[in-house]
Design a protein around this motif. Structure first.
Motif, PDB file in Angstrom:
ATOM      1  N   ASN A  80      -9.351  23.327  70.952  1.00  0.00           N
ATOM      2  CA  ASN A  80      -9.415  23.132  69.505  1.00  0.00           C
ATOM      3  C   ASN A  80     -10.816  23.497  69.004  1.00  0.00           C
ATOM      4  O   ASN A  80     -11.612  22.646  68.634  1.00  0.00           O
ATOM      5  CB  ASN A  80      -9.085  21.680  69.162  1.00  0.00           C
ATOM      6  CG  ASN A  80      -8.821  21.494  67.684  1.00  0.00           C
ATOM      7  OD1 ASN A  80      -8.513  22.445  66.981  1.00  0.00           O
ATOM      8  ND2 ASN A  80      -8.938  20.273  67.218  1.00  0.00           N
ATOM      9  N   SER A 100      -1.058  28.586  63.991  1.00  0.00           N
ATOM     10  CA  SER A 100      -0.421  27.481  64.709  1.00  0.00           C
ATOM     11  C   SER A 100       0.425  28.010  65.870  1.00  0.00           C
ATOM     12  O   SER A 100       0.528  27.357  66.908  1.00  0.00           O
ATOM     13  CB  SER A 100       0.425  26.642  63.757  1.00  0.00           C
ATOM     14  OG  SER A 100       1.457  27.426  63.203  1.00  0.00           O
ATOM     15  N   ARG A 101       0.989  29.182  65.735  1.00  0.00           N
ATOM     16  CA  ARG A 101       1.771  29.800  66.815  1.00  0.00           C
ATOM     17  C   ARG A 101       0.854  30.308  67.930  1.00  0.00           C
ATOM     18  O   ARG A 101       1.102  30.084  69.112  1.00  0.00           O
ATOM     19  CB  ARG A 101       2.606  30.954  66.235  1.00  0.00           C
ATOM     20  CG  ARG A 101       3.486  31.658  67.233  1.00  0.00           C
ATOM     21  CD  ARG A 101       4.272  32.797  66.603  1.00  0.00           C
ATOM     22  NE  ARG A 101       3.391  33.876  66.151  1.00  0.00           N
ATOM     23  CZ  ARG A 101       3.224  34.245  64.888  1.00  0.00           C
ATOM     24  NH1 ARG A 101       3.855  33.618  63.914  1.00  0.00           N
ATOM     25  NH2 ARG A 101       2.413  35.231  64.566  1.00  0.00           N
ATOM     26  N   TYR A 129      -5.699  23.914  64.457  1.00  0.00           N
ATOM     27  CA  TYR A 129      -4.366  24.461  64.690  1.00  0.00           C
ATOM     28  C   TYR A 129      -3.876  24.221  66.108  1.00  0.00           C
ATOM     29  O   TYR A 129      -2.694  24.341  66.382  1.00  0.00           O
ATOM     30  CB  TYR A 129      -4.348  25.970  64.428  1.00  0.00           C
ATOM     31  CG  TYR A 129      -4.579  26.316  62.971  1.00  0.00           C
ATOM     32  CD1 TYR A 129      -3.540  26.233  62.054  1.00  0.00           C
ATOM     33  CD2 TYR A 129      -5.826  26.705  62.516  1.00  0.00           C
ATOM     34  CE1 TYR A 129      -3.748  26.538  60.723  1.00  0.00           C
ATOM     35  CE2 TYR A 129      -6.029  27.011  61.190  1.00  0.00           C
ATOM     36  CZ  TYR A 129      -4.987  26.935  60.296  1.00  0.00           C
ATOM     37  OH  TYR A 129      -5.189  27.226  58.981  1.00  0.00           O
ATOM     38  N   CYS A 143      -2.302  29.446  68.629  1.00  0.00           N
ATOM     39  CA  CYS A 143      -3.284  28.509  69.171  1.00  0.00           C
ATOM     40  C   CYS A 143      -2.658  27.380  69.988  1.00  0.00           C
ATOM     41  O   CYS A 143      -3.360  26.445  70.357  1.00  0.00           O
ATOM     42  CB  CYS A 143      -4.121  27.922  68.039  1.00  0.00           C
ATOM     43  SG  CYS A 143      -5.191  29.140  67.256  1.00  0.00           S
ATOM     44  N   ARG A 144      -1.375  27.437  70.280  1.00  0.00           N
ATOM     45  CA  ARG A 144      -0.756  26.394  71.098  1.00  0.00           C
ATOM     46  C   ARG A 144      -1.352  26.423  72.497  1.00  0.00           C
ATOM     47  O   ARG A 144      -1.403  27.469  73.136  1.00  0.00           O
ATOM     48  CB  ARG A 144       0.739  26.620  71.195  1.00  0.00           C
ATOM     49  CG  ARG A 144       1.471  26.171  69.992  1.00  0.00           C
ATOM     50  CD  ARG A 144       2.968  26.198  70.224  1.00  0.00           C
ATOM     51  NE  ARG A 144       3.628  26.179  68.923  1.00  0.00           N
ATOM     52  CZ  ARG A 144       4.625  26.983  68.572  1.00  0.00           C
ATOM     53  NH1 ARG A 144       5.109  27.852  69.430  1.00  0.00           N
ATOM     54  NH2 ARG A 144       5.142  26.900  67.390  1.00  0.00           N
ATOM     55  N   ARG A 176      -2.714  22.352  69.440  1.00  0.00           N
ATOM     56  CA  ARG A 176      -2.055  21.085  69.807  1.00  0.00           C
ATOM     57  C   ARG A 176      -2.315  20.832  71.276  1.00  0.00           C
ATOM     58  O   ARG A 176      -2.172  21.743  72.098  1.00  0.00           O
ATOM     59  CB  ARG A 176      -0.553  21.171  69.560  1.00  0.00           C
ATOM     60  CG  ARG A 176      -0.207  21.288  68.115  1.00  0.00           C
ATOM     61  CD  ARG A 176       1.295  21.274  67.930  1.00  0.00           C
ATOM     62  NE  ARG A 176       1.616  21.905  66.660  1.00  0.00           N
ATOM     63  CZ  ARG A 176       2.640  22.691  66.461  1.00  0.00           C
ATOM     64  NH1 ARG A 176       3.489  22.949  67.424  1.00  0.00           N
ATOM     65  NH2 ARG A 176       2.837  23.202  65.280  1.00  0.00           N
ATOM     66  N   ASP A 217      -1.593  30.497  58.268  1.00  0.00           N
ATOM     67  CA  ASP A 217      -1.423  29.176  58.876  1.00  0.00           C
ATOM     68  C   ASP A 217      -0.339  29.195  59.949  1.00  0.00           C
ATOM     69  O   ASP A 217      -0.508  28.636  61.038  1.00  0.00           O
ATOM     70  CB  ASP A 217      -1.084  28.131  57.814  1.00  0.00           C
ATOM     71  CG  ASP A 217      -2.270  27.788  56.938  1.00  0.00           C
ATOM     72  OD1 ASP A 217      -3.421  28.021  57.366  1.00  0.00           O
ATOM     73  OD2 ASP A 217      -2.037  27.275  55.821  1.00  0.00           O
ATOM     74  N   LYS A 218       0.783  29.830  59.661  1.00  0.00           N
ATOM     75  CA  LYS A 218       1.879  29.904  60.640  1.00  0.00           C
ATOM     76  C   LYS A 218       1.452  30.685  61.874  1.00  0.00           C
ATOM     77  O   LYS A 218       1.740  30.294  63.010  1.00  0.00           O
ATOM     78  CB  LYS A 218       3.105  30.559  60.014  1.00  0.00           C
ATOM     79  CG  LYS A 218       3.822  29.680  59.030  1.00  0.00           C
ATOM     80  CD  LYS A 218       5.039  30.387  58.476  1.00  0.00           C
ATOM     81  CE  LYS A 218       5.756  29.520  57.462  1.00  0.00           C
ATOM     82  NZ  LYS A 218       6.926  30.213  56.894  1.00  0.00           N
ATOM     83  N   CYS A 236      -9.181  28.519  66.187  1.00  0.00           N
ATOM     84  CA  CYS A 236      -8.064  27.580  66.415  1.00  0.00           C
ATOM     85  C   CYS A 236      -8.393  26.154  66.001  1.00  0.00           C
ATOM     86  O   CYS A 236      -7.583  25.248  66.234  1.00  0.00           O
ATOM     87  CB  CYS A 236      -7.670  27.606  67.895  1.00  0.00           C
ATOM     88  SG  CYS A 236      -6.926  29.164  68.387  1.00  0.00           S
TER      89      CYS A 236
END
Length: 89
Positions: free
Chosen positions: A79, A71-72, A86, A74-75, A88, A67-68, A83
């Motif tokens: 979406n 999220s790192r 995850y 897929c910034r 944003r 998960d971490k 990704c």
């Protein structure tokens, strides 16, 4: 070929007999199938399958680590795909 002249009573009787034969043909198989198993005792058959538990190897990442990482990574990406959920905007 000569045609047979049937009285209305005879034709109704033949029609009724034909319906009776058809009804017996459709009803009999389920009834007979139900009666076949009545005399036998039923028992649950044991499965010969072996149940295998999946274990993660020590080199795999845990779900928290995944998960971490997602999220790192897929910034700023769309979406979708890996990704999904995850990214944003």
């Amino acid at each position: 070929m000569p045609q047979l002249a049937l009285s209305p009573v005879t034709s109704r009787t033949l029609f009724g007999a034909a319906l009776l034969v058809l009804a017996c043909a459709f009803v009999s198989p389920p009834v007979l199938a139900a009666k076949k198993g009545e005399g036998k005792s039923t028992f649950k058959r044991q499965s010969n399958r072996i149940k295998i538990q999946n274990t993660r190897s020590s080199s795999e990442e845990t779900s928290v680590e995944r998960d971490k990482r997602l999220s790192r990574e897929c910034r700023g990406r769309p979406n979708s795909g890996a990704c999904l959920g995850y990214a944003r905007p």
